[in-house]
Enzyme design. Structure first.
Site: not given
Ligand code: AMP
Length: 476
Positions: A5, A32
Site C-alpha cells: 500500500c 495500490g
C-alpha cells in the site's frame, strides 16, 4: 492480510489538506489500485472519504470539499489476500473514548490473531479481518492509560511485523515505521507545512523537499499548525530488515528510499547483471517499464557491439497483468500489454531484461512473442535473484506452488520459458548495490528465511523480536 500500500499524512498551516492529500495519492497510485481514501480533521471532528477503485475513480471533484481541515492522512490499497471490498479499504477511522483515530497501514503484522483474540476477550468488537483495525484498537486501549507518545510506544512493543503507518489522533498527524524499517517512509517539508509519505515522489509532486527517511522504530509527530514536527526513537532493533524488492520492483524509480535513488540502484543492478552474466547478443532490450532502468545499466556496461533498443511496445492503457485472476487471462494480458517491434528483433539474437520472474508468465509469453516476430535467439537476464518463497511482509508474490523458481533450477526454468539462456542476479550484488549488509535486508522471498517469526517458516534472526532500546522521548 498482506497489503502492499501507500500511506501519506500532511499538516498545513493555513489551508485545507484534502487536495494535497489527493495529489499525493496519485503519486503513490502504483502502490495500490484497489481503493483510495482520505481522512481529515478540522479541529472539531473527523471527515472521511474512502472508496474502491483508482484515485481518479474513488474521488470526484465534489468529494474533496467536505474533507475540511488542514490536517489529514491518506491511503491507497492493494490487498494480496483477504476480502476485496470496502470493509478493508483505508484509512480506517473510528472514535473511541480516548478520541478519534484514523489509520493508514502499509505492511503486514505477523501476530494479528494473538492481539485480536486478546482485545476481543476484553470486549473490543471488530468489523474487519484486517490487521489495521487491530492496531487501531490496541492504540486506543493504550491511549486510555498513557499519553500519545507512550501509547504509541506500547503499541509498537505489542505489534510485531512490518508496518509503516500514518495515524490521525484527533487533529494530530503521526507517522511510525516498524523497528526493522521493512517498508519505506519519509518526511518532507512543504512551504507551509510538513508531509510524511511512503515515497519521496509524493513529496516532489507537492513541490516539497525530502527531509529524510523516518528511521526504523521512530515516531514522527507533526505539529497540527504545520510549523514543524517532533521525533521520538521509541524502539531500537539490532538489525534492519529493509525490503530489497522495494528497490527492485515496487517503488517508483524517481523515489529516494533509505538514502538511495531507486533509479540509480536499478542501473547499478543492471551493470552488475552484465558483470555477472552478460551475453553478447545483437540487441539488448528492456521489458517495459519494469526492466527499463536495469537494461540501461546493463547496456552501458556491455560492449558497443551490443545494440540497446526498444523491442517491445507497451499498451499503456492495460492495467497490471498480475492482477488478472486466472493463468489463461494472465497469458492473454501479456499479449495485450506488450507487442514486439519487428525491425529490432527479426533475424537477430536478442537479450531481454526484466526486474523479476514471479510465476514465469511474462517471460514465457515474451520469449514466444519474440520468436514469432523472427528473433533467432532469445536470452533472458533478470535484475533480481530467484523468487523462491512467498512474501509475508506486504508484497503480492503468489503462493509457493505458483512460484516458478520455488522448486526448479535455473536451467529448468530456462527450459520452461523456452529461453536460449537465463540468468538471475546474485543476492550479494543486491546487497552491494544497496550498500547494506545482507543481515540488514529482508530477503525472505529469495532465501526462504525471514526476519520475523512466521509460523511454518524459518527465520534468519537469532532474536527476531525487536530489542527495546533506550527511549529518547518516552520512558515506558
Ligand atoms: P510473472 O509474469 O508472474 O513472472 O511476473 C513477473 C512480472 O511481473 C515482471 O515483469 C515484474 O516486473 C512484475 N512483477 C513482479 N512482482 C510483482 C508484483 N508483486 N506485482 C505485480 N507485478 C509484479
Amino acid at each position: 492480510m498482506d497489503e502492499k500500500c501507500g500511506v501519506v499524512g500532511i499538516s498545513l498551516t493555513d489551508r485545507d489538506v484534502a487536495r494535497p492529500l489527493y495529489y499525493s495519492l496519485y503519486a503513490l497510485q502504483h502502490r495500490g489500485q484497489e481503493s483510495a481514501g482520505i481522512v481529515t480533521h478540522d479541529g472539531f471532528q473527523q471527515h472521511s472519504h474512502v472508496e474502491m477503485g483508482l484515485v481518479g475513480d474513488a474521488f470526484e471533484e465534489g468529494d474533496l470539499e467536505p474533507l475540511a481541515g488542514s490536517n489529514g492522512i491518506g491511503h491507497v490499497r492493494y490487498p494480496t489476500a483477504g476480502s476485496v471490498d470496502t470493509c478493508c479499504a483505508q484509512p480506517f477511522s473510528v472514535s473511541f473514548k480516548s478520541g478519534s483515530l484514523g489509520l493508514s497501514h502499509n505492511g503486514n503484522l505477523v501476530n494479528t490473531e494473538e492481539i485480536r483474540d486478546e482485545l476481543a476477550a476484553m470486549g473490543h468488537a471488530f468489523t474487519s479481518d484486517g490487521d489495521t483495525e487491530v492496531i487501531a484498537h490496541e492504540l486506543a486501549r493504550n491511549l486510555l492509560e498513557a499519553d500519545l507518545v507512550r501509547a504509541v510506544k506500547r503499541t509498537m512493543n505489542r505489534i510485531h511485523g512490518s508496518y509503516s503507518l500514518t495515524i490521525m489522533h484527533d487533529e494530530t498527524v503521526l507517522a511510525v515505521r516498524d523497528p526493522q524499517g521493512n517498508r519505506p517512509l519519509c518526511i518532507g517539508e512543504l512551504g507551509d507545512g510538513y508531509v510524511v509519505a511512503s515515497e519521496s515522489a509524493a513529496i516532489d509532486t507537492l513541490g516539497g523537499d525530502l527531509v529524510r527517511d523516518v528511521r526504523p522504530g521512530e515516531l514522527v509527530v507533526l505539529d497540527p499548525d504545520g510549523t514543524g514536527y517532533e521525533t521520538y526513537q521509541l524502539v531500537e532493533s539490532g538489525n534492519t530488515a529493509h525490503c530489497f524488492f522495494e528497490h527492485v520492483y515496487f517503488a517508483r524509480p524517481d523515489s529516494v528510499i533509505d538514502g538511495e535513488l531507486v533509479y540509480e540502484v536499478r542501473r547499478e543492478l543492471g551493470r552488475a547483471l552484465w558483470a555477472e552474466s552478460g551475453i553478447e547478443t545483437d540487441v539488448v532490450m528492456p521489458v517495459p517499464d519494469s526492466g527499463r532502468s536495469f537494461a540501461s545499466g546493463y547496456a552501458e556496461a556491455a560492449p558497443e557491439s551490443v545494440e540497446f533498443a526498444e523491442g517491445l511496445m507497451k499498451n499503456r492503457y492495460v492495467g497490471r497483468t498480475f492482477i488478472m485472476p486466472t493463468q489463461d487471462e494472465r497469458e492473454q494480458a501479456v499479449r495485450l500489454k506488450l507487442n514486439p517491434i519487428r525491425s529490432t528483433v527479426e533475424g537477430k539474437s536478442v537479450t531481454i531484461i526484466d526486474d523479476s520472474i514471479v510465476r514465469g508468465t511474462t517471460s514465457n509469453q515474451l520469449v514466444k512473442l519474440l520468436h514469432d516476430a523472427g528473433a533467432e535467439e532469445v536470452h533472458v537476464r533478470i535484475g533480481a535473484p530467484q523468487i523462491v518463497a512467498p512474501c509475508y511482509m506486504g508484497i503480492d508474490m503468489a503462493s509457493r506452488e505458483e512460484l516458478i523458481a520455488a522448486d526448479r533450477s535455473v536451467e529448468e526454468i530456462a527450459a520452461e520459458i523456452e529461453a536460449d539462456s537465463l540468468s538471475y542476479l546474485s543476492i550479494d550484488a543486491i546487497a552491494e548495490a544497496l550498500g547494506k549488509a545482507r543481515a540488514d535486508l529482508c530477503l525472505g522471498c529469495v532465501t526462504g528465511e525471514y526476519p520475523y517469526d512466521i509460523e511454518g517458516e524459518q527465520t534468519d534472526r537469532e532474536v527476531s523480536r525487536p530489542v527495546i532500546g533506550q527511549p529518547s522521548g518516552a520512558d515506558d
